[in-house]
Motif scaffolding. Structure first.
Motif, PDB file in Angstrom:
ATOM      1  N   PRO A   1     -52.769 -60.655 -46.366  1.00 20.65           N
ATOM      2  CA  PRO A   1     -51.403 -60.857 -45.866  1.00 20.65           C
ATOM      3  C   PRO A   1     -51.351 -61.987 -44.840  1.00 20.65           C
ATOM      4  CG  PRO A   1     -52.392 -58.965 -44.791  1.00 20.65           C
ATOM      5  CD  PRO A   1     -53.386 -59.422 -45.822  1.00 20.65           C
ATOM      6  N   ASN A   2     -50.130 -62.484 -44.603  1.00 18.40           N
ATOM      7  CA  ASN A   2     -49.851 -63.462 -43.543  1.00 18.40           C
ATOM      8  C   ASN A   2     -50.633 -64.762 -43.680  1.00 18.40           C
ATOM      9  OD1 ASN A   2     -48.114 -61.588 -42.251  1.00 18.40           O
ATOM     10  ND2 ASN A   2     -49.879 -60.650 -41.206  1.00 18.40           N
ATOM     11  N   ASP A   3     -50.863 -65.215 -44.925  1.00 22.62           N
ATOM     12  CA  ASP A   3     -51.529 -66.499 -45.104  1.00 22.62           C
ATOM     13  C   ASP A   3     -50.722 -67.451 -45.990  1.00 22.62           C
ATOM     14  OD1 ASP A   3     -51.858 -65.246 -47.537  1.00 22.62           O
ATOM     15  OD2 ASP A   3     -53.925 -65.925 -47.812  1.00 22.62           O
ATOM     16  N   ILE A   4     -49.481 -67.101 -46.263  1.00 22.77           N
ATOM     17  CA  ILE A   4     -48.640 -67.934 -47.127  1.00 22.77           C
ATOM     18  C   ILE A   4     -48.095 -69.118 -46.341  1.00 22.77           C
ATOM     19  CG2 ILE A   4     -46.494 -68.003 -48.463  1.00 22.77           C
ATOM     20  CD1 ILE A   4     -46.990 -65.094 -49.199  1.00 22.77           C
ATOM     21  N   GLN A   5     -48.104 -70.280 -46.976  1.00 24.70           N
ATOM     22  CA  GLN A   5     -47.491 -71.480 -46.420  1.00 24.70           C
ATOM     23  C   GLN A   5     -46.393 -71.931 -47.380  1.00 24.70           C
ATOM     24  OE1 GLN A   5     -48.808 -75.982 -45.020  1.00 24.70           O
ATOM     25  NE2 GLN A   5     -50.324 -74.354 -45.029  1.00 24.70           N
ATOM     26  N   ALA A   6     -45.150 -71.946 -46.911  1.00 31.07           N
ATOM     27  CA  ALA A   6     -44.039 -72.216 -47.815  1.00 31.07           C
ATOM     28  C   ALA A   6     -42.859 -72.774 -47.039  1.00 31.07           C
ATOM     29  CB  ALA A   6     -43.621 -70.943 -48.551  1.00 31.07           C
ATOM     30  N   GLY A   7     -41.959 -73.445 -47.774  1.00 31.70           N
ATOM     31  CA  GLY A   7     -40.740 -73.939 -47.151  1.00 31.70           C
ATOM     32  C   GLY A   7     -40.321 -75.295 -47.657  1.00 31.70           C
ATOM     33  N   PRO A   8     -39.215 -75.811 -47.124  1.00 30.76           N
ATOM     34  CA  PRO A   8     -38.648 -77.068 -47.610  1.00 30.76           C
ATOM     35  C   PRO A   8     -39.135 -78.284 -46.818  1.00 30.76           C
ATOM     36  CG  PRO A   8     -37.089 -76.024 -46.154  1.00 30.76           C
ATOM     37  CD  PRO A   8     -38.296 -75.112 -46.201  1.00 30.76           C
TER      38      PRO A   8
ATOM     39  N   LEU B   1     -39.685 -78.259 -52.271  1.00 32.01           N
ATOM     40  CA  LEU B   1     -39.965 -76.882 -51.895  1.00 32.01           C
ATOM     41  C   LEU B   1     -41.405 -76.578 -52.268  1.00 32.01           C
ATOM     42  CD1 LEU B   1     -38.727 -74.285 -50.726  1.00 32.01           C
ATOM     43  CD2 LEU B   1     -38.198 -73.591 -53.075  1.00 32.01           C
ATOM     44  N   ASP B   2     -42.184 -76.111 -51.290  1.00 31.78           N
ATOM     45  CA  ASP B   2     -43.601 -75.820 -51.491  1.00 31.78           C
ATOM     46  C   ASP B   2     -43.875 -74.337 -51.351  1.00 31.78           C
ATOM     47  OD1 ASP B   2     -44.616 -78.542 -51.738  1.00 31.78           O
ATOM     48  OD2 ASP B   2     -44.114 -78.757 -49.623  1.00 31.78           O
ATOM     49  N   TYR B   3     -44.911 -73.907 -52.065  1.00 34.32           N
ATOM     50  CA  TYR B   3     -45.376 -72.525 -51.924  1.00 34.32           C
ATOM     51  C   TYR B   3     -46.880 -72.508 -52.144  1.00 34.32           C
ATOM     52  CZ  TYR B   3     -45.976 -67.515 -52.609  1.00 34.32           C
ATOM     53  OH  TYR B   3     -46.387 -66.212 -52.497  1.00 34.32           O
ATOM     54  N   MET B   4     -47.608 -71.867 -51.239  1.00 33.90           N
ATOM     55  CA  MET B   4     -49.048 -71.720 -51.404  1.00 33.90           C
ATOM     56  C   MET B   4     -49.505 -70.393 -50.813  1.00 33.90           C
ATOM     57  SD  MET B   4     -52.310 -74.014 -50.119  1.00 33.90           S
ATOM     58  CE  MET B   4     -52.173 -73.511 -48.403  1.00 33.90           C
ATOM     59  N   ASP B   5     -50.127 -69.582 -51.649  1.00 37.67           N
ATOM     60  CA  ASP B   5     -50.779 -68.356 -51.206  1.00 37.67           C
ATOM     61  C   ASP B   5     -52.254 -68.482 -51.582  1.00 37.67           C
ATOM     62  OD1 ASP B   5     -51.682 -65.863 -50.584  1.00 37.67           O
ATOM     63  OD2 ASP B   5     -50.195 -64.762 -51.747  1.00 37.67           O
ATOM     64  N   PRO B   6     -53.128 -68.899 -50.642  1.00 41.67           N
ATOM     65  CA  PRO B   6     -54.528 -69.162 -50.985  1.00 41.67           C
ATOM     66  C   PRO B   6     -55.338 -67.908 -51.289  1.00 41.67           C
ATOM     67  CG  PRO B   6     -54.186 -69.380 -48.631  1.00 41.67           C
ATOM     68  CD  PRO B   6     -52.832 -69.189 -49.233  1.00 41.67           C
ATOM     69  N   ASP B   7     -54.855 -66.750 -50.851  1.00 41.64           N
ATOM     70  CA  ASP B   7     -55.549 -65.498 -51.143  1.00 41.64           C
ATOM     71  C   ASP B   7     -54.505 -64.404 -51.292  1.00 41.64           C
ATOM     72  OD1 ASP B   7     -57.133 -63.302 -51.422  1.00 41.64           O
ATOM     73  OD2 ASP B   7     -58.221 -63.537 -49.532  1.00 41.64           O
TER      74      ASP B   7
ATOM     75  N   LEU C   1     -52.119 -68.658 -55.740  1.00 38.78           N
ATOM     76  CA  LEU C   1     -50.875 -68.934 -56.428  1.00 38.78           C
ATOM     77  C   LEU C   1     -50.143 -70.007 -55.634  1.00 38.78           C
ATOM     78  CD1 LEU C   1     -49.118 -67.963 -58.843  1.00 38.78           C
ATOM     79  CD2 LEU C   1     -47.909 -66.493 -57.218  1.00 38.78           C
ATOM     80  N   GLY C   2     -49.586 -71.004 -56.316  1.00 40.29           N
ATOM     81  CA  GLY C   2     -48.877 -72.059 -55.599  1.00 40.29           C
ATOM     82  C   GLY C   2     -47.989 -72.866 -56.515  1.00 40.29           C
ATOM     83  N   GLY C   3     -47.130 -73.684 -55.899  1.00 43.06           N
ATOM     84  CA  GLY C   3     -46.232 -74.497 -56.684  1.00 43.06           C
ATOM     85  C   GLY C   3     -45.538 -75.573 -55.874  1.00 43.06           C
ATOM     86  N   ILE C   4     -44.943 -76.519 -56.605  1.00 44.91           N
ATOM     87  CA  ILE C   4     -44.225 -77.652 -56.028  1.00 44.91           C
ATOM     88  C   ILE C   4     -42.963 -77.871 -56.845  1.00 44.91           C
ATOM     89  CG2 ILE C   4     -44.348 -80.085 -55.370  1.00 44.91           C
ATOM     90  CD1 ILE C   4     -47.428 -79.855 -55.913  1.00 44.91           C
TER      91      ILE C   4
END
Length: 294
Positions: A255-262, A245-251, A224-227
């Protein structure tokens, strides 16, 4: 008998390119600093009688040489066929060139889904050159990225529908990609993801907005991800600020693999050929959150 006038050939060849240097500072504003030639590009664009065009792009990024683009496009006003190596026609983010995009790097979700940004294949485009109405693209790709031969029998199929509005100032799209990927260890996993997004700019060229969302499966894992990006221009385009603003959950099962932020930045365009960008990158990776700011 008057001589018959020949129509002008209309063929052109243009050689161009750009250099992007980059200075990186970590969150502590302390050594080690990183100064590098992030991108060095040479392009050759050819066009013949408004029915055929092509491009070759060579790159030297961080000292590593590669071939980015090598394609030919045949087209009428309503139909186009492109064959070779070029951007995957799925996301707005992947099709916006490095010299035109505000942010210094593509969003994490785009780099994850399309490493190398390009792929080898062919794309059929319906209504490719107009700024109004609908457009459709169907593409068959090797699925292995740029300059890499396919290593499995399956091909990736990419489909995208685009609807333009406000005389081309706005657009919305929906896209789907399905295929397989085989890694260096000869492990093959399915990929199937959907994208939904759009972009809009006002008629006075003061604002531009872009948003995209992605969901599906990559490397056999649910993602799940977005821009979301907004840009404000002033001074006739000489100054601009942007926020993303970015969001990426590759799996989604891990847990603890989300990359997100401004990410925020300021661009000063010194001339038509020169710009300087200052960017603060606040994306956080769950596993390394204390050290990510740059």
């Amino acid at each position: 008998v008057a001589p018959v006038a020949k129509a002008p050939d209309g063929s052109t060849t243009k050689v161009g390119g750009y250099l992007q240097t980059e200075l990186n500072l970590n969150g502590a504003w302390a050594p080690p600093y990183q100064l590098q030639a992030r991108r060095v590009r040479l392009t050759i664009d050819a066009k013949s009688r408004d029915r055929l065009d092509g491009r070759v792009m060579l790159a030297l990024d961080r000292g590593e040489f590669s071939l980015k683009d090598l394609y030919v496009t045949a087209h009428t006003p309503d139909v186009g066929l492109r064959v070779g190596q070029f951007y995957v026609p799925f996301s707005e983010e992947t099709q916006l060139g490095d010299s035109k995009r505000e942010t210094l790097e593509r969003a994490p979700i785009a780099r994850y889904l399309w490493p190398g940004e390009r792929d080898i294949g062919a794309t059929l485009m319906i209504n490719p050159r107009t700024k109004r109405g609908a457009g459709f693209a169907a593409s068959v790709r090797s699925g292995n990225g740029p300059s890499r031969a396919d290593n499995n029998a399956a091909r990736d199929l990419v489909r995208r529908y685009t609807q333009r509005f406000h005389e081309g100032r706005g657009s919305a799209y929906i896209a789907h990609q399905r295929g397989t990927f085989t890694d260096g260890g000869n492990v093959t996993t399915p990929r199937a993801y959907y994208g939904l997004g759009g972009a809009w700019r006002d008629k006075h060229a003061k604002w531009r907005f872009q948003g995209e969302g992605f969901a599906g499966e990559a490397l056999g894992k649910p993602l799940l991800g977005g821009i979301a990006r907004g840009v404000r221009y002033w001074g006739g385009g000489k100054h601009s600020v942007y926020a993303q603003l970015d969001y990426m959950d590759p799996d989604r099962n891990t847990p603890n693999d989300i990359q997100a932020g401004p990410v925020v930045g300021y661009i000063r365009r010194m001339s038509p050929d020169t710009k300087v960008t200052f960017e603060l990158n606040g994306r956080q990776n769950d596993a390394t959150a204390a050290t990510d700011f740059a």
